[in-house]
Design a protein around this motif. Structure first.
Motif, PDB file in Angstrom:
ATOM      1  N   ALA A   1       0.828  -1.205   0.000  1.00  0.00           N
ATOM      2  CA  ALA A   1       0.000   0.000   0.000  1.00  0.00           C
ATOM      3  C   ALA A   1       0.867   1.262   0.000  1.00  0.00           C
ATOM      4  N   MET A   2       1.950   1.236   0.766  1.00  0.00           N
ATOM      5  CA  MET A   2       2.850   2.395   0.789  1.00  0.00           C
ATOM      6  C   MET A   2       3.522   2.591  -0.565  1.00  0.00           C
TER       7      MET A   2
ATOM      8  N   ALA B   1       3.756   5.427  -5.947  1.00  0.00           N
ATOM      9  CA  ALA B   1       3.633   5.342  -7.403  1.00  0.00           C
ATOM     10  C   ALA B   1       2.469   6.195  -7.898  1.00  0.00           C
ATOM     11  N   PHE B   2       1.338   6.153  -7.176  1.00  0.00           N
ATOM     12  CA  PHE B   2       0.174   6.936  -7.579  1.00  0.00           C
ATOM     13  C   PHE B   2       0.459   8.429  -7.469  1.00  0.00           C
ATOM     14  N   TYR B   3       1.149   8.828  -6.413  1.00  0.00           N
ATOM     15  CA  TYR B   3       1.505  10.239  -6.238  1.00  0.00           C
ATOM     16  C   TYR B   3       2.382  10.717  -7.399  1.00  0.00           C
ATOM     17  N   CYS B   4       3.338   9.908  -7.803  1.00  0.00           N
ATOM     18  CA  CYS B   4       4.214  10.272  -8.922  1.00  0.00           C
ATOM     19  C   CYS B   4       3.414  10.427 -10.215  1.00  0.00           C
ATOM     20  N   LEU B   5       2.451   9.533 -10.432  1.00  0.00           N
ATOM     21  CA  LEU B   5       1.612   9.631 -11.621  1.00  0.00           C
ATOM     22  C   LEU B   5       0.760  10.894 -11.599  1.00  0.00           C
ATOM     23  N   GLU B   6       0.271  11.260 -10.418  1.00  0.00           N
ATOM     24  CA  GLU B   6      -0.568  12.446 -10.288  1.00  0.00           C
ATOM     25  C   GLU B   6       0.216  13.727 -10.569  1.00  0.00           C
ATOM     26  N   GLN B   7       1.520  13.703 -10.313  1.00  0.00           N
ATOM     27  CA  GLN B   7       2.346  14.888 -10.528  1.00  0.00           C
ATOM     28  C   GLN B   7       2.818  15.020 -11.970  1.00  0.00           C
TER      29      GLN B   7
ATOM     30  N   ALA C   1       0.438   4.482 -16.240  1.00  0.00           N
ATOM     31  CA  ALA C   1       1.762   4.928 -16.674  1.00  0.00           C
ATOM     32  C   ALA C   1       1.880   4.941 -18.196  1.00  0.00           C
ATOM     33  N   VAL C   2       1.330   3.925 -18.851  1.00  0.00           N
ATOM     34  CA  VAL C   2       1.466   3.822 -20.308  1.00  0.00           C
ATOM     35  C   VAL C   2       0.298   4.450 -21.059  1.00  0.00           C
TER      36      VAL C   2
ATOM     37  N   ASP D   1      -7.681  15.555  -5.139  1.00  0.00           N
ATOM     38  CA  ASP D   1      -7.554  14.450  -6.092  1.00  0.00           C
ATOM     39  C   ASP D   1      -7.921  14.929  -7.489  1.00  0.00           C
ATOM     40  N   THR D   2      -6.964  14.931  -8.403  1.00  0.00           N
ATOM     41  CA  THR D   2      -7.217  15.399  -9.760  1.00  0.00           C
ATOM     42  C   THR D   2      -8.060  14.381 -10.526  1.00  0.00           C
ATOM     43  N   PRO D   3      -8.772  14.809 -11.575  1.00  0.00           N
ATOM     44  CA  PRO D   3      -9.575  13.876 -12.370  1.00  0.00           C
ATOM     45  C   PRO D   3      -8.728  13.142 -13.411  1.00  0.00           C
ATOM     46  N   THR D   4      -7.555  12.682 -13.010  1.00  0.00           N
ATOM     47  CA  THR D   4      -6.678  11.931 -13.895  1.00  0.00           C
ATOM     48  C   THR D   4      -6.383  10.569 -13.267  1.00  0.00           C
ATOM     49  N   ASN D   5      -5.842   9.658 -14.096  1.00  0.00           N
ATOM     50  CA  ASN D   5      -5.539   8.295 -13.632  1.00  0.00           C
ATOM     51  C   ASN D   5      -6.781   7.657 -12.994  1.00  0.00           C
ATOM     52  N   VAL D   6      -7.803   7.530 -13.802  1.00  0.00           N
ATOM     53  CA  VAL D   6      -9.105   7.057 -13.305  1.00  0.00           C
ATOM     54  C   VAL D   6      -9.534   5.722 -13.922  1.00  0.00           C
TER      55      VAL D   6
END
Length: 225
Positions: free
Chosen positions: A22-23, A28-34, A101-102, A131-136
């Motif tokens: 989970a950590m 990884a999710f935080y990096c994708l959001e940025q 990611a891809v 929470d941005t509306p991305t990576n959904v």
């Protein structure tokens, strides 16, 4: 002392593994959001006919406790089912990270102005800001809720507790509905999560029935032939 620690780690290994995963997942999710750049817009024709209903922010936020409680309880009280639940969750969440990611994705479904001003819309505004509306795509809210519903339905710990099973099922359904009713996800995110759940179920639970019958026979629960 060391033996006791080793025993606890071994006894609740799936819980430890899920905690560590989970950590790593959150990082990884935080990096994708940025990440900046173009995204593929997720949109489905039916989305425009789904009303905005701010009260569903409540079950949406309850998802965090819903998943955490279920993982902790089953990993401690029903370790076989807890192991399967953890495998189910980790498999789908990893696929989600790779897909995000891809295939950068997002949507533009959020209302520019809320139709009402109340405590629920204020909560949604705070969620939108965090929470941005991305990576959904697919929706992890939906995927993990389905995973929990399956695990609770299958677990022997809940077989005699129909009210609890009913509550967990109803909460899971309301969480799934909330993803589109507060415009956090598209119906395409929901459908893709359902499809992914079916695929992961066929993998994670493929040999479960055979193992359970063998276990019951070993303990004398089934007649020997």
């Amino acid at each position: 002392m060391k033996n006791r620690v080793s025993e606890l780690i071994g006894q609740y290994r799936s819980l430890w593994v899920m905690g560590i995963y989970a950590m790593l997942y959150l990082i990884a999710f935080y990096c994708l959001e940025q990440r900046a750049g173009a995204i593929h817009e997720i949109n489905f024709g039916i989305d425009e006919y789904i009303p905005f209903c701010e009260v569903f922010i409540v079950p949406y936020l309850m998802w965090f406790g819903y998943v955490a409680f279920s993982v902790c309880y089953l990993c401690i009280r029903d370790r076989d089912e807890g192991d399967r639940l953890v495998a189910f969750l980790m498999a789908g969440m990893t696929i989600f990270i790779v897909m995000s990611a891809v295939f950068p994705n997002g949507h533009h479904l959020r209302p520019a102005v809320f139709p009402r001003d109340n405590i629920f819309t204020k909560m949604i505004a705070a969620l939108y800001a965090a929470d941005t509306p991305t990576n959904v795509f697919p929706s992890i809210h939906v995927y993990n809720s389905i995973a929990v519903m399956i695990a609770v339905h299958r677990s022997r710990r809940f077989q005699e507790h129909r009210l609890i099973k009913g509550f967990m099922f109803a909460l899971g359904v309301s969480i799934i509905a909330s993803t589109v009713l507060i415009k956090q996800h598209s119906m395409l995110d929901v459908l893709s999560a359902v499809i992914l759940s079916c695929l992961m179920y066929s993998i994670c639970y493929r040999h479960t029935g055979v193992r359970e019958k063998r276990t019951e026979k070993t303990w004398g629960l089934l007649p020997r032939k």
